[in-house]
Design a protein around this motif. Sequence first.
Motif, mmCIF file in Angstrom:
data_model
loop_
_atom_site.group_PDB
_atom_site.id
_atom_site.type_symbol
_atom_site.label_atom_id
_atom_site.label_comp_id
_atom_site.label_asym_id
_atom_site.label_seq_id
_atom_site.Cartn_x
_atom_site.Cartn_y
_atom_site.Cartn_z
ATOM 1 N N PHE A 29 1.864 -51.923 -8.911
ATOM 2 C CA PHE A 29 1.849 -50.161 -8.506
ATOM 3 C C PHE A 29 2.619 -50.224 -7.003
ATOM 4 N N SER A 30 2.683 -51.928 -6.766
ATOM 5 C CA SER A 30 3.837 -51.743 -5.870
ATOM 6 C C SER A 30 4.982 -53.039 -5.904
ATOM 7 N N ILE A 31 5.720 -52.868 -6.615
ATOM 8 C CA ILE A 31 6.652 -53.364 -7.243
ATOM 9 C C ILE A 31 7.440 -52.361 -6.647
ATOM 10 N N SER A 32 8.707 -52.638 -5.344
ATOM 11 C CA SER A 32 9.892 -52.529 -4.851
ATOM 12 C C SER A 32 11.250 -52.024 -5.943
ATOM 13 N N VAL A 33 11.603 -52.978 -6.119
ATOM 14 C CA VAL A 33 13.105 -53.062 -7.346
ATOM 15 C C VAL A 33 12.239 -53.578 -8.586
ATOM 16 N N MET A 34 13.245 -52.495 -9.432
ATOM 17 C CA MET A 34 12.880 -53.078 -11.150
ATOM 18 C C MET A 34 14.744 -53.319 -11.179
ATOM 19 N N GLY A 35 14.392 -53.795 -12.407
ATOM 20 C CA GLY A 35 16.207 -53.883 -12.754
ATOM 21 C C GLY A 35 16.325 -54.332 -14.431
ATOM 22 N N TRP A 36 17.663 -55.139 -13.967
ATOM 23 C CA TRP A 36 18.033 -55.330 -15.588
ATOM 24 C C TRP A 36 18.935 -56.739 -15.338
ATOM 25 N N TYR A 37 19.529 -57.979 -15.426
ATOM 26 C CA TYR A 37 20.432 -58.982 -15.320
ATOM 27 C C TYR A 37 20.358 -59.584 -17.126
ATOM 28 N N ARG A 38 21.169 -60.680 -17.121
ATOM 29 C CA ARG A 38 21.793 -60.945 -17.872
ATOM 30 C C ARG A 38 22.742 -62.064 -18.335
ATOM 31 N N LEU A 47 23.940 -59.921 -12.544
ATOM 32 C CA LEU A 47 22.892 -59.241 -12.413
ATOM 33 C C LEU A 47 23.793 -57.397 -13.015
ATOM 34 N N VAL A 48 22.613 -56.474 -14.166
ATOM 35 C CA VAL A 48 23.429 -55.895 -14.801
ATOM 36 C C VAL A 48 22.901 -54.418 -13.582
ATOM 37 N N ALA A 49 22.475 -54.274 -13.826
ATOM 38 C CA ALA A 49 21.591 -53.243 -12.844
ATOM 39 C C ALA A 49 20.474 -52.641 -12.081
ATOM 40 N N THR A 50 20.163 -52.978 -10.893
ATOM 41 C CA THR A 50 18.424 -52.691 -9.961
ATOM 42 C C THR A 50 18.908 -51.002 -9.454
ATOM 43 N N ILE A 51 17.401 -51.049 -9.276
ATOM 44 C CA ILE A 51 16.556 -49.702 -8.882
ATOM 45 C C ILE A 51 15.335 -49.906 -8.136
ATOM 46 N N THR A 52 15.472 -49.175 -6.797
ATOM 47 C CA THR A 52 14.094 -49.363 -5.847
ATOM 48 C C THR A 52 13.669 -47.528 -6.304
ATOM 49 N N ARG A 53 11.940 -47.633 -5.922
ATOM 50 C CA ARG A 53 10.913 -46.442 -6.148
ATOM 51 C C ARG A 53 11.220 -45.369 -5.187
ATOM 52 N N GLY A 54 12.538 -45.161 -4.663
ATOM 53 C CA GLY A 54 13.159 -44.684 -4.148
ATOM 54 C C GLY A 54 14.286 -44.460 -4.460
ATOM 55 N N ASP A 55 14.495 -45.216 -6.198
ATOM 56 C CA ASP A 55 16.170 -44.640 -7.154
ATOM 57 C C ASP A 55 16.874 -45.025 -5.942
ATOM 58 N N SER A 56 17.454 -45.797 -5.753
ATOM 59 C CA SER A 56 18.576 -45.795 -5.654
ATOM 60 C C SER A 56 19.160 -46.747 -6.186
ATOM 61 N N THR A 57 20.397 -47.028 -6.457
ATOM 62 C CA THR A 57 21.020 -47.870 -8.153
ATOM 63 C C THR A 57 21.625 -49.127 -7.145
ATOM 64 N N ILE A 58 22.079 -49.929 -8.111
ATOM 65 C CA ILE A 58 23.137 -50.925 -8.021
ATOM 66 C C ILE A 58 23.667 -51.587 -9.299
ATOM 67 N N TYR A 59 24.961 -51.326 -9.503
ATOM 68 C CA TYR A 59 25.351 -51.392 -11.288
ATOM 69 C C TYR A 59 26.762 -52.451 -10.523
ATOM 70 N N ALA A 60 26.361 -53.220 -11.411
ATOM 71 C CA ALA A 60 27.862 -54.410 -12.230
ATOM 72 C C ALA A 60 28.767 -53.586 -12.134
ATOM 73 N N ASP A 61 30.505 -54.324 -11.273
ATOM 74 C CA ASP A 61 31.509 -53.238 -12.168
ATOM 75 C C ASP A 61 31.093 -52.965 -13.869
ATOM 76 N N SER A 62 31.302 -54.582 -14.042
ATOM 77 C CA SER A 62 31.462 -54.427 -15.673
ATOM 78 C C SER A 62 31.086 -52.806 -16.369
ATOM 79 N N TYR A 94 17.401 -59.353 -18.926
ATOM 80 C CA TYR A 94 16.693 -59.699 -18.442
ATOM 81 C C TYR A 94 16.096 -58.864 -18.222
ATOM 82 N N CYS A 95 14.543 -58.522 -18.014
ATOM 83 C CA CYS A 95 13.933 -57.050 -17.065
ATOM 84 C C CYS A 95 13.450 -58.330 -15.715
ATOM 85 N N TYR A 96 13.905 -57.512 -14.545
ATOM 86 C CA TYR A 96 13.045 -58.584 -13.514
ATOM 87 C C TYR A 96 12.309 -57.264 -12.497
ATOM 88 N N ALA A 97 11.748 -57.562 -11.774
ATOM 89 C CA ALA A 97 10.118 -56.891 -10.852
ATOM 90 C C ALA A 97 10.607 -57.567 -9.470
#
Length: 114
Positions: A29-38, A47-62, A94-97
């Motif tokens: 319930f209190s996970i702040s960031v989730m995402g994917w690595y490879r 890093l592939v991509a991450t997303i915060t609870r507020g839906d802010s995202t980061i993507y790898a350029d690739s 890999y899923c990340y939290a």
Amino acid sequence: QVQLVESGGGLVQTGGSLGLSCAASGAAFSISVMGWYRQTPGKQRELVATITRGDSTIYADSVKGRFTISRDNAKSTVYLQMNSLKPEDTAVYYCYALRQRSYWGQGTQVTVSS
């Protein structure tokens, strides 16, 4: 403790699409960031991509413009939609939290054939 269970992945041809999902349980319930690595053999996990609870995202350029990360906080689940896949996207994903510390899923293989 947080447990992450991934699903999806598999084999697809170049230009195809795949979707990954990762469900968190435990103290999710209190996970702040989730995402994917490879990771590919002999290389560092990236890093592939991450997303915060507020839906802010980061993507790898690739993967920008091809992959989309989303999150359902009510279900404690993160998704990765992968389109226009390329052979260089082949990796174990890999899923990340992040909740006080980092948690990782067991990994799921994505293979893109040329």
